[in-house]
Motif scaffolding. Structure first.
Motif, PDB file in Angstrom:
ATOM      1  N   HIS A   1       0.829  -1.205   0.000  1.00  0.00           N
ATOM      2  CA  HIS A   1       0.000   0.000   0.000  1.00  0.00           C
ATOM      3  C   HIS A   1       0.862   1.252   0.000  1.00  0.00           C
ATOM      4  N   TYR A   2       0.260   2.322  -0.499  1.00  0.00           N
ATOM      5  CA  TYR A   2       0.819   3.663  -0.340  1.00  0.00           C
ATOM      6  C   TYR A   2       0.348   4.232   1.001  1.00  0.00           C
ATOM      7  N   VAL A   3       1.023   5.274   1.452  1.00  0.00           N
ATOM      8  CA  VAL A   3       0.597   5.934   2.687  1.00  0.00           C
ATOM      9  C   VAL A   3      -0.782   6.558   2.507  1.00  0.00           C
ATOM     10  N   VAL A   4      -1.069   7.080   1.328  1.00  0.00           N
ATOM     11  CA  VAL A   4      -2.372   7.704   1.111  1.00  0.00           C
ATOM     12  C   VAL A   4      -3.493   6.673   1.241  1.00  0.00           C
ATOM     13  N   ASP A   5      -3.231   5.419   0.887  1.00  0.00           N
ATOM     14  CA  ASP A   5      -4.226   4.359   1.094  1.00  0.00           C
ATOM     15  C   ASP A   5      -4.534   4.194   2.576  1.00  0.00           C
ATOM     16  N   VAL A   6      -3.477   4.255   3.377  1.00  0.00           N
ATOM     17  CA  VAL A   6      -3.624   4.111   4.822  1.00  0.00           C
ATOM     18  C   VAL A   6      -4.446   5.264   5.396  1.00  0.00           C
ATOM     19  N   LEU A   7      -4.108   6.473   4.986  1.00  0.00           N
ATOM     20  CA  LEU A   7      -4.813   7.643   5.510  1.00  0.00           C
ATOM     21  C   LEU A   7      -6.295   7.592   5.152  1.00  0.00           C
ATOM     22  N   LEU A   8      -6.598   7.154   3.936  1.00  0.00           N
ATOM     23  CA  LEU A   8      -8.003   7.040   3.555  1.00  0.00           C
ATOM     24  C   LEU A   8      -8.693   5.938   4.360  1.00  0.00           C
ATOM     25  N   GLY A   9      -7.975   4.858   4.646  1.00  0.00           N
ATOM     26  CA  GLY A   9      -8.546   3.807   5.487  1.00  0.00           C
ATOM     27  C   GLY A   9      -8.902   4.329   6.865  1.00  0.00           C
ATOM     28  N   TRP A  10      -8.025   5.137   7.444  1.00  0.00           N
ATOM     29  CA  TRP A  10      -8.324   5.731   8.753  1.00  0.00           C
ATOM     30  C   TRP A  10      -9.524   6.670   8.661  1.00  0.00           C
ATOM     31  N   PHE A  11      -9.607   7.422   7.566  1.00  0.00           N
ATOM     32  CA  PHE A  11     -10.761   8.308   7.381  1.00  0.00           C
ATOM     33  C   PHE A  11     -12.055   7.494   7.324  1.00  0.00           C
ATOM     34  N   TYR A  12     -12.027   6.370   6.626  1.00  0.00           N
ATOM     35  CA  TYR A  12     -13.214   5.517   6.551  1.00  0.00           C
ATOM     36  C   TYR A  12     -13.624   5.039   7.943  1.00  0.00           C
ATOM     37  N   VAL A  13     -12.650   4.688   8.765  1.00  0.00           N
ATOM     38  CA  VAL A  13     -12.969   4.243  10.125  1.00  0.00           C
ATOM     39  C   VAL A  13     -13.698   5.348  10.880  1.00  0.00           C
ATOM     40  N   GLY A  14     -13.164   6.562  10.820  1.00  0.00           N
ATOM     41  CA  GLY A  14     -13.817   7.672  11.505  1.00  0.00           C
ATOM     42  C   GLY A  14     -15.218   7.920  10.984  1.00  0.00           C
ATOM     43  N   ALA A  15     -15.380   7.884   9.663  1.00  0.00           N
ATOM     44  CA  ALA A  15     -16.698   8.125   9.075  1.00  0.00           C
ATOM     45  C   ALA A  15     -17.686   7.029   9.459  1.00  0.00           C
ATOM     46  N   ILE A  16     -17.233   5.782   9.456  1.00  0.00           N
ATOM     47  CA  ILE A  16     -18.115   4.670   9.819  1.00  0.00           C
ATOM     48  C   ILE A  16     -18.505   4.754  11.288  1.00  0.00           C
ATOM     49  N   PHE A  17     -17.556   5.069  12.154  1.00  0.00           N
ATOM     50  CA  PHE A  17     -17.876   5.174  13.573  1.00  0.00           C
ATOM     51  C   PHE A  17     -18.904   6.279  13.816  1.00  0.00           C
ATOM     52  N   LEU A  18     -18.732   7.409  13.151  1.00  0.00           N
ATOM     53  CA  LEU A  18     -19.686   8.503  13.321  1.00  0.00           C
ATOM     54  C   LEU A  18     -21.062   8.119  12.785  1.00  0.00           C
ATOM     55  N   THR A  19     -21.098   7.501  11.614  1.00  0.00           N
ATOM     56  CA  THR A  19     -22.376   7.165  10.986  1.00  0.00           C
ATOM     57  C   THR A  19     -23.111   6.077  11.755  1.00  0.00           C
ATOM     58  N   VAL A  20     -22.404   5.001  12.081  1.00  0.00           N
ATOM     59  CA  VAL A  20     -23.049   3.897  12.794  1.00  0.00           C
ATOM     60  C   VAL A  20     -23.435   4.336  14.204  1.00  0.00           C
ATOM     61  N   GLY A  21     -22.577   5.115  14.854  1.00  0.00           N
ATOM     62  CA  GLY A  21     -22.922   5.616  16.182  1.00  0.00           C
ATOM     63  C   GLY A  21     -24.165   6.479  16.159  1.00  0.00           C
ATOM     64  N   TRP A  22     -24.271   7.338  15.146  1.00  0.00           N
ATOM     65  CA  TRP A  22     -25.470   8.174  15.004  1.00  0.00           C
ATOM     66  C   TRP A  22     -26.708   7.309  14.794  1.00  0.00           C
ATOM     67  N   ALA A  23     -26.591   6.284  13.938  1.00  0.00           N
ATOM     68  CA  ALA A  23     -27.731   5.401  13.676  1.00  0.00           C
ATOM     69  C   ALA A  23     -28.140   4.643  14.938  1.00  0.00           C
TER      70      ALA A  23
END
Length: 318
Positions: A287-309
């Protein structure tokens, strides 16, 4: 009352001696069988049914004094999840059929972020030029192999341990896991992205990039495990599913889920795992580092979305 608390399994801190003895015997038998399986067949990475079969057997060994109806609850709760993960695995291999893979964006992103430090190279090439020796497997590549292979075991193991200890927490964890997996799968269909080793093989990088995430198995003498992983990477994986990196996203998810539950002084120790996964993925050409950073962003977005739901659902039930 907190719904998580009501679903928690009562702690078994005062097991009678006979049950404790049965647990020790059961887990010893399971551990020996699993080690033999890994040595002769390989780590169960490619088939969710096999992986969860071993985890189910572990729950049986841990609670072998329970009646069978208790053990069958595992199948009731986990079979839909496993079937969904089977679908994810099968469809992921077809995710590169719709669009041509993207390559240059990730190269440019890593060069812009780190070129000032790496002489204009992407971090993968810089790390391999300084640390990688094709004729010798150093000790740290044993560590990187173990970190890499943990991707296939950590999240399912955490989910199953939570299922044994606290059903409410396990359901929360699984919702985030499934949502993250599906978000990654959709992205792979819409934006197939090639990793560094693929870019080098196809002429997008002027300097070579080796792919060697399984080399550490050779030092340990687990050649079958290494061969199984190599076969998985060649035959059953999607070679252009680099963005986001679900390897590092799963590692971050497994840690982030527990951060609110532990004292902050333990956070650096927990966060060392996704950071180790990041180093492993970048160093081994996955992987590239940018792949990693986007993966971390997805985690944050999923936690916020699922937590809200979850909060919305809980409010509606009141």
């Amino acid at each position: 009352m907190d719904p998580v608390t009501t679903l928690e399994t009562p702690p078994e801190t005062d097991l009678p001696p006979d049950r404790r003895r049965r647990r020790i015997i059961g887990m010893t038998v399971w551990a020996v069988a699993f080690v033999l399986f890994v040595a002769f067949v390989g780590v169960p990475t490619s088939d969710p049914l096999t992986a969860f079969g071993w985890l189910w057997l572990a729950t049986i060994a841990w609670r072998n004094y329970q009646p069978w109806r208790e053990h069958l609850l595992f199948l009731r709760d986990w079979l839909p999840v496993v079937l969904l993960l089977v679908f994810y695995n099968v469809s992921r291999g077809s995710a590169d059929k719709l669009f041509a893979p993207h390559v240059q964006f990730m190269i440019d992103a890593d060069e812009h972020m780190f070129g000032w430090l790496t002489g204009g190279r992407i971090p993968t090439i810089w790390l391999q030029q300084h640390l990688y020796d094709p004729s010798h497997v150093p000790w740290w590549e044993v560590v990187t192999t173990m970190v890499y292979i943990s991707h296939f075991l950590t999240v399912p193991t955490v989910a199953v341990v939570l299922w044994v200890r606290s059903r409410g927490l396990s359901y929360r964890f699984m919702r985030r896991w499934i949502a993250l997996s599906m978000a990654g799968l959709v992205t792979y269909f819409l934006y197939p992205a090639a990793p560094p080793w693929w870019a080098a093989e196809n002429g997008y990088l002027a300097e070579p990039v080796a792919r060697f995430s399984s080399r550490g198995f050779d030092v340990l003498g687990l050649h079958s495990a290494g061969n199984t992983l190599n076969a998985l990477q060649v035959e059953q994986s999607n070679p252009v599913a680099a963005m986001p990196s679900l390897h590092t996203a799963y590692a971050m998810m497994a840690v982030a889920f527990f951060l609110p539950m532990v004292r902050k002084r333990w956070w650096p120790l927990l966060l060392a795992y996704p950071l180790a996964m990041t180093f492993t993925l970048v160093y081994t050409g996955e992987h590239y580092v940018v792949d990693v950073l986007l993966g971390w962003f997805y985690v944050g977005a999923i936690f916020l979305t699922v937590g809200w739901a979850e909060r919305r659902w809980a409010a509606r039930k009141r």
